[in-house]
Design an enzyme around this catalytic site. Structure first.
Site, short mmCIF file in Angstrom:
data_model
loop_
_atom_site.label_atom_id
_atom_site.label_comp_id
_atom_site.label_asym_id
_atom_site.label_seq_id
_atom_site.Cartn_x
_atom_site.Cartn_y
_atom_site.Cartn_z
N GLY A 42 0.08 3.75 -5.97
CA GLY A 42 1.35 4.42 -6.21
C GLY A 42 2.11 4.73 -4.94
CB THR A 43 2.77 3.44 -2.07
OG1 THR A 43 1.54 4.16 -2.06
CG2 THR A 43 3.42 3.57 -0.71
CB SER A 44 8.26 3.44 -3.11
OG SER A 44 9.15 2.49 -3.65
CB THR A 86 2.75 7.26 -1.21
OG1 THR A 86 1.80 7.03 -2.24
CG2 THR A 86 2.15 8.14 -0.14
#
Length: 551
Positions: free
Chosen positions: A350-352, A369
């Site tokens: 779960g990261t961007s 994140t």
């Protein structure tokens, strides 16, 4: 130009650039919209690392907005009352998984240093989408359906109407989140760290049904953003700069590349199984060093200089062979290395990542994140809280030695985040890149840099290229559905232990080509790159389990 994982977030960043905002302003607006439309991956309830290039001076500055453990945390933080380590599910989804969020504090510090527009103006696009509604993407729906069923309270009501994940294509309004964003826009980060929101965060985590925390409002009030020295080194004629510990990407991306430097990667080419074998072998050695030595430098002696020393990396490279696989994989002994061992870590997805360049030549490369999808499932004020403390080693000791990445009060867990800026021989910025996908991030960035710098690929094609992922173990994973699958027999003949499986990958970049910025976004995501004129990078989408079918 702005490149990020969702076109609505990119549009918000471009809007700020058009208004005369800086790269930092655009990055903040982009992150805030991601908080709304991609809450499974990032947001104010999590943390970030930022690497910034100053267009006027060429100086590189980094900000550490990583989440921190509560003061009450200790070696038994992830142990049950029976004296045994908790299960992975309890660690990930419990109250104790959340660290003190650092993203908002880092945004505010970046804005104080480099922002040009008013703070509140940066929130307007995100508030509008949360208040008026936005179309649910395939990635958000599938993330909820596959990995988001642990969410509770407000999040359960908002994202699972009628008990089912909100449908792809539905219009979703989030008035609770909008109200919180409006307040933060007006009052700044104060209520989040020193007001009633801080108290609500502590209460929500301490009252968690699973593994309650012991976070206090004082933990949030005491949070600080830290500036670290960037980690820089050379690969062939290029200068590579990234984030220092507790982020491991700056050190380990550089190590992977430097260990490959003695090989003719350009001559081998992207279609050579030997080239991919060497990349996997270099990953193994670099990840082994990462797992042994990299942790929060405020608590642990991290031998950054030793790990990035060209002589040390040449000695590690000497272990690599184009004809066979390593018989054993172990950490080396760089200068300054402490006598300690680190336990294995959990992976997360779960990261961007986002990249921004403004008209003054400033580059802002940020990876942000909340760790696993939808964090620990607990929301406060419409904001999902992270489960970042799962990045600590749950078991504090191994073989009689303390783990460098063990839990300690106030400590920041080791991260794989790898925001990276690459400089051409004349000192100009060649490209900026970052990725999402847990510990695959380091391998993604290294692979893309080999693609651009050795194989003369565009950043777009290098990001889209398949991945071989070997995180310090004999077994390597070849990304399912990519051109690398055809190489598996040849790789096995070189001694590689290969499995073929999907990998949750997502990268973004910009590069300088013939005097102009060209954007790149991962075809595995819904991401795009857009310049200030509104020109959007055309991306052929690739199907995966999160995006669903895309043409």
């Amino acid at each position: 130009m702005v490149s990020a994982a969702d076109p609505r977030a990119v549009a918000a960043g471009v809007e700020m650039l058009r208004k005369g905002g800086s790269a930092t302003d655009a990055a903040i607006a982009t992150m805030l919209v991601l908080n709304v439309v991609e809450p499974q991956n990032s947001g104010i309830g999590g943390g970030l690392f930022s690497v910034r290039h100053d267009g006027a001076t060429g100086k590189i500055e980094t900000l550490d907005g990583r989440e921190a453990a509560p003061g009450a945390a200790g070696p038994d933080w992830f142990y049950g009352t029976d004296g045994k380590p908790l299960s992975g599910r309890d660690i990930y989804h419990g109250g104790r998984a959340a660290g003190v969020p650092g993203a908002l504090a880092a945004m505010a510090e970046a804005h104080r240093r480099w922002g040009k527009l008013a703070w509140a103006e940066l929130f307007a696009p995100a508030i509008g989408l949360a208040r008026e509604g936005f179309v649910v993407s395939a990635r958000m729906h599938n993330g909820l359906d596959l990995y988001g069923r642990h969410v509770t309270g407000w999040a359960r009501e908002a994202y699972f109407p009628g008990g089912e994940a909100v449908a792809e294509g539905a219009t979703l309004k989030l008035p609770v989140m909008a109200a919180t964003l409006e307040r933060l826009a007006e009052e700044g980060p104060e209520p989040f760290y020193r007001g009633d929101i801080a108290e609500k965060i502590a209460a929500a985590l301490n009252g968690a049904e699973k593994v309650p925390s012991a976070m206090t409002a004082a933990d949030l009030a005491g949070y600080t953003v830290i500036e670290h020295d960037p980690v820089c080194g050379t690969y062939r004629v290029y200068r590579i700069c990234g984030m220092g510990p507790p982020a491991s990407g700056g050190v380990i991306v550089l190590a992977i590349l430097k260990q490959l430097e003695r090989f003719d990667m350009a001559g081998l080419g992207r279609e050579s199984p030997v080239a991919w074998h060497l990349l996997a072998e270099s990953e193994r050695l670099a990840y082994a060093d990462r797992n042994m030595y990299v942790a929060d430098p405020g608590f642990t002696q991290v031998p950054v200089a030793g790990l990035t020393d060209p002589k040390y990396l040449a000695s590690r490279s000497a272990l690599l062979s184009p004809e066979r696989s390593l018989a054993t994989i172990a950490a080396g002994k760089p200068e300054g290395a402490p006598e300690r061992l680190a336990a294995p870590e959990w992976a997360d997805q779960g990261t961007s990542s986002l990249t921004v360049a403004d008209g003054a030549g400033n580059i802002q490369q940020i990876t942000t994140t909340i760790n696993g999808y939808f964090g620990n499932g607990i929301a406060v004020g419409g904001l999902m809280l992270n489960n970042e403390l799962a990045d600590f080693d749950a078991v504090p000791a191994k073989d009689g030695y303390l783990a460098a990445n063990r839990v300690e009060g106030g400590k920041r867990p080791r991260s794989s985040l790898s925001p990276t800026i690459v400089y051409a021989p004349d000192g100009s910025v060649r490209m900026a890149i970052g990725a999402a996908g847990g510990s695959t991030i380091i391998a993604q960035v290294a692979k893309a840099l080999v693609g651009v710098l050795d194989w003369n690929m565009s950043a777009q094609d290098a990001i889209a290229m398949g991945l071989i992922y070997a995180p310090g173990t004999k077994k390597a994973t070849v990304e399912e559905g990519t051109e690398l699958v055809a190489m598996v027999p040849a790789l096995r003949a070189l001694g590689e232990e290969i499995e073929v499986a999907p990998l949750g990958l997502k990268a973004n970049a910009i590069e300088r080509v013939e005097g102009r910025w060209v954007g790149a976004a991962d075809p595995r995501s819904e991401g795009v790159a857009m310049d200030i004129s509104g020109n959007v990078t055309q991306i052929r989408r690739r199907s995966n389990s999160l995006n669903g079918a895309h043409e």
